[in-house]
Design a protein around this motif. Structure first.
Motif, PDB file in Angstrom:
ATOM      1  N   LEU A   5       5.311   7.782  -4.734  1.00 45.87           N
ATOM      2  CA  LEU A   5       4.383   6.645  -5.440  1.00 45.87           C
ATOM      3  C   LEU A   5       3.291   6.246  -4.460  1.00 45.87           C
ATOM      4  CD1 LEU A   5       7.009   4.370  -7.247  1.00 45.87           C
ATOM      5  CD2 LEU A   5       5.585   6.248  -8.434  1.00 45.87           C
ATOM      6  N   THR A   6       2.152   5.849  -5.132  1.00 45.07           N
ATOM      7  CA  THR A   6       1.190   5.227  -4.618  1.00 45.07           C
ATOM      8  C   THR A   6       1.335   3.788  -4.517  1.00 45.07           C
ATOM      9  OG1 THR A   6      -0.282   7.300  -4.969  1.00 45.07           O
ATOM     10  CG2 THR A   6      -1.561   5.220  -4.297  1.00 45.07           C
ATOM     11  N   TRP A   7       1.502   2.997  -3.624  1.00 40.04           N
ATOM     12  CA  TRP A   7       1.897   1.707  -3.480  1.00 40.04           C
ATOM     13  C   TRP A   7       0.395   1.026  -3.320  1.00 40.04           C
ATOM     14  CZ3 TRP A   7       6.409  -0.303  -4.761  1.00 40.04           C
ATOM     15  CH2 TRP A   7       7.345   0.591  -5.158  1.00 40.04           C
ATOM     16  N   ARG A   8       0.341  -0.070  -3.994  1.00 37.58           N
ATOM     17  CA  ARG A   8      -0.716  -0.995  -3.987  1.00 37.58           C
ATOM     18  C   ARG A   8      -0.443  -2.539  -3.548  1.00 37.58           C
ATOM     19  NH1 ARG A   8      -2.476   2.840  -7.659  1.00 37.58           N
ATOM     20  NH2 ARG A   8      -4.493   3.446  -7.323  1.00 37.58           N
ATOM     21  N   LYS A   9      -1.154  -3.072  -2.772  1.00 38.51           N
ATOM     22  CA  LYS A   9      -0.942  -4.525  -2.090  1.00 38.51           C
ATOM     23  C   LYS A   9      -2.202  -5.396  -2.763  1.00 38.51           C
ATOM     24  CE  LYS A   9      -0.019  -5.079   2.072  1.00 38.51           C
ATOM     25  NZ  LYS A   9       0.158  -5.502   3.399  1.00 38.51           N
ATOM     26  N   SER A  10      -2.198  -6.454  -3.180  1.00 36.32           N
ATOM     27  CA  SER A  10      -3.173  -7.481  -3.409  1.00 36.32           C
ATOM     28  C   SER A  10      -4.454  -7.249  -2.539  1.00 36.32           C
ATOM     29  CB  SER A  10      -2.780  -8.722  -4.007  1.00 36.32           C
ATOM     30  OG  SER A  10      -3.754  -9.573  -3.917  1.00 36.32           O
ATOM     31  N   THR A  11      -5.644  -7.042  -3.126  1.00 36.81           N
ATOM     32  CA  THR A  11      -6.650  -7.388  -2.181  1.00 36.81           C
ATOM     33  C   THR A  11      -6.767  -8.792  -1.648  1.00 36.81           C
ATOM     34  OG1 THR A  11      -8.320  -7.909  -4.110  1.00 36.81           O
ATOM     35  CG2 THR A  11      -8.217  -5.708  -3.374  1.00 36.81           C
ATOM     36  N   TYR A  12      -6.171  -9.702  -2.168  1.00 41.23           N
ATOM     37  CA  TYR A  12      -5.968 -11.075  -1.558  1.00 41.23           C
ATOM     38  C   TYR A  12      -5.251 -11.315  -0.306  1.00 41.23           C
ATOM     39  CZ  TYR A  12      -8.522 -12.648  -5.694  1.00 41.23           C
ATOM     40  OH  TYR A  12      -9.509 -12.939  -6.720  1.00 41.23           O
ATOM     41  N   SER A  13      -4.168 -10.146  -0.126  1.00 42.69           N
ATOM     42  CA  SER A  13      -3.378 -10.092   1.111  1.00 42.69           C
ATOM     43  C   SER A  13      -4.415  -9.171   2.439  1.00 42.69           C
ATOM     44  CB  SER A  13      -2.399  -9.076   0.690  1.00 42.69           C
ATOM     45  OG  SER A  13      -1.629  -9.393  -0.199  1.00 42.69           O
ATOM     46  N   THR A  14      -3.932 -10.052   3.507  1.00 41.60           N
ATOM     47  CA  THR A  14      -4.489  -9.673   4.684  1.00 41.60           C
ATOM     48  C   THR A  14      -3.414  -8.911   5.589  1.00 41.60           C
ATOM     49  OG1 THR A  14      -4.046 -11.911   5.752  1.00 41.60           O
ATOM     50  CG2 THR A  14      -6.246 -11.621   4.504  1.00 41.60           C
ATOM     51  N   SER A  15      -3.689  -8.138   6.664  1.00 42.77           N
ATOM     52  CA  SER A  15      -2.826  -7.789   7.695  1.00 42.77           C
ATOM     53  C   SER A  15      -1.730  -8.609   8.035  1.00 42.77           C
ATOM     54  CB  SER A  15      -3.481  -6.734   8.372  1.00 42.77           C
ATOM     55  OG  SER A  15      -4.251  -7.516   9.397  1.00 42.77           O
ATOM     56  N   GLY A  16      -2.042  -9.853   8.343  1.00 45.21           N
ATOM     57  CA  GLY A  16      -1.467 -10.786   8.867  1.00 45.21           C
ATOM     58  C   GLY A  16      -0.299 -11.594   8.051  1.00 45.21           C
ATOM     59  N   GLN A  17      -0.376 -11.489   6.973  1.00 43.20           N
ATOM     60  CA  GLN A  17       0.412 -12.006   5.925  1.00 43.20           C
ATOM     61  C   GLN A  17       2.029 -11.424   5.998  1.00 43.20           C
ATOM     62  OE1 GLN A  17      -2.042 -11.900   2.209  1.00 43.20           O
ATOM     63  NE2 GLN A  17      -2.314 -14.279   2.457  1.00 43.20           N
ATOM     64  N   GLN A  18       2.923 -12.039   5.909  1.00 40.11           N
ATOM     65  CA  GLN A  18       3.969 -11.461   5.761  1.00 40.11           C
ATOM     66  C   GLN A  18       4.853 -11.595   4.683  1.00 40.11           C
ATOM     67  OE1 GLN A  18       5.575 -10.107   8.819  1.00 40.11           O
ATOM     68  NE2 GLN A  18       3.464 -10.301   9.439  1.00 40.11           N
ATOM     69  N   SER A  19       4.454 -12.302   3.530  1.00 37.53           N
ATOM     70  CA  SER A  19       5.100 -12.336   2.481  1.00 37.53           C
ATOM     71  C   SER A  19       4.347 -11.646   1.195  1.00 37.53           C
ATOM     72  CB  SER A  19       5.452 -13.885   2.080  1.00 37.53           C
ATOM     73  OG  SER A  19       4.470 -14.681   2.056  1.00 37.53           O
ATOM     74  N   CYS A  20       4.236 -10.447   1.143  1.00 35.87           N
ATOM     75  CA  CYS A  20       3.700  -9.698   0.265  1.00 35.87           C
ATOM     76  C   CYS A  20       4.405  -8.814  -0.476  1.00 35.87           C
ATOM     77  CB  CYS A  20       2.488  -8.860   0.823  1.00 35.87           C
ATOM     78  SG  CYS A  20       1.428  -9.905   1.498  1.00 35.87           S
ATOM     79  N   VAL A  21       4.113  -8.505  -1.711  1.00 34.69           N
ATOM     80  CA  VAL A  21       4.913  -7.450  -2.680  1.00 34.69           C
ATOM     81  C   VAL A  21       3.781  -6.309  -2.865  1.00 34.69           C
ATOM     82  CG1 VAL A  21       6.434  -9.008  -3.527  1.00 34.69           C
ATOM     83  CG2 VAL A  21       4.652  -8.470  -4.819  1.00 34.69           C
ATOM     84  N   GLU A  22       4.367  -5.215  -2.984  1.00 35.21           N
ATOM     85  CA  GLU A  22       3.390  -3.903  -3.444  1.00 35.21           C
ATOM     86  C   GLU A  22       3.872  -3.507  -4.679  1.00 35.21           C
ATOM     87  OE1 GLU A  22       2.260  -1.974   0.843  1.00 35.21           O
ATOM     88  OE2 GLU A  22       4.588  -1.664   0.152  1.00 35.21           O
ATOM     89  N   VAL A  23       2.941  -2.967  -5.350  1.00 32.60           N
ATOM     90  CA  VAL A  23       3.378  -2.489  -6.817  1.00 32.60           C
ATOM     91  C   VAL A  23       2.746  -1.042  -6.652  1.00 32.60           C
ATOM     92  CG1 VAL A  23       3.145  -4.770  -7.962  1.00 32.60           C
ATOM     93  CG2 VAL A  23       1.244  -3.151  -7.850  1.00 32.60           C
ATOM     94  N   ALA A  24       3.632  -0.306  -7.776  1.00 31.37           N
ATOM     95  CA  ALA A  24       3.266   1.125  -8.035  1.00 31.37           C
ATOM     96  C   ALA A  24       3.526   1.349  -9.378  1.00 31.37           C
ATOM     97  CB  ALA A  24       4.019   2.262  -7.073  1.00 31.37           C
ATOM     98  N   TYR A  25       2.711   2.577 -10.026  1.00 29.23           N
ATOM     99  CA  TYR A  25       2.740   2.525 -11.257  1.00 29.23           C
ATOM    100  C   TYR A  25       3.337   3.997 -11.423  1.00 29.23           C
ATOM    101  CZ  TYR A  25       0.029  -1.450 -11.450  1.00 29.23           C
ATOM    102  OH  TYR A  25      -0.376  -2.572 -11.286  1.00 29.23           O
ATOM    103  N   PRO A  26       4.672   4.410 -11.573  1.00 27.14           N
ATOM    104  CA  PRO A  26       5.359   5.605 -11.958  1.00 27.14           C
ATOM    105  C   PRO A  26       4.964   5.860 -13.194  1.00 27.14           C
ATOM    106  CG  PRO A  26       7.316   3.873 -11.928  1.00 27.14           C
ATOM    107  CD  PRO A  26       5.779   3.393 -11.499  1.00 27.14           C
TER     108      PRO A  26
END
Length: 57
Positions: A5-26
């Motif tokens: 899958l191609t995973w995507r993180k919110s554009t509001y997330s920065t590399s320093g943030q530790q509490s992010c989720v990613e989504v993918a669309y199977p």
């Protein structure tokens, strides 16, 4: 399932943030995973449930 899958993180997330989720669309539905644990488990939701979730957030 999660390898191809191609995973995507919110554009509001920065590399320093530790509490992010990613989504993918199977082919059917949406997959969600913890960005800190990319090789760990993912949750899978049917598209109708994902849309209901987004409608309430």
């Amino acid at each position: 399932m999660t390898k191809d899958l191609t995973w995507r993180k919110s554009t509001y997330s920065t590399s320093g943030q530790q509490s992010c989720v990613e989504v993918a669309y199977p082919a059917v539905g949406v997959a969600v995973r913890d960005s800190k644990n990319a090789t760990g488990p993912a949750l899978a939701f049917p598209l109708v449930q994902w849309r209901a979730f987004l409608g309430r957030v």
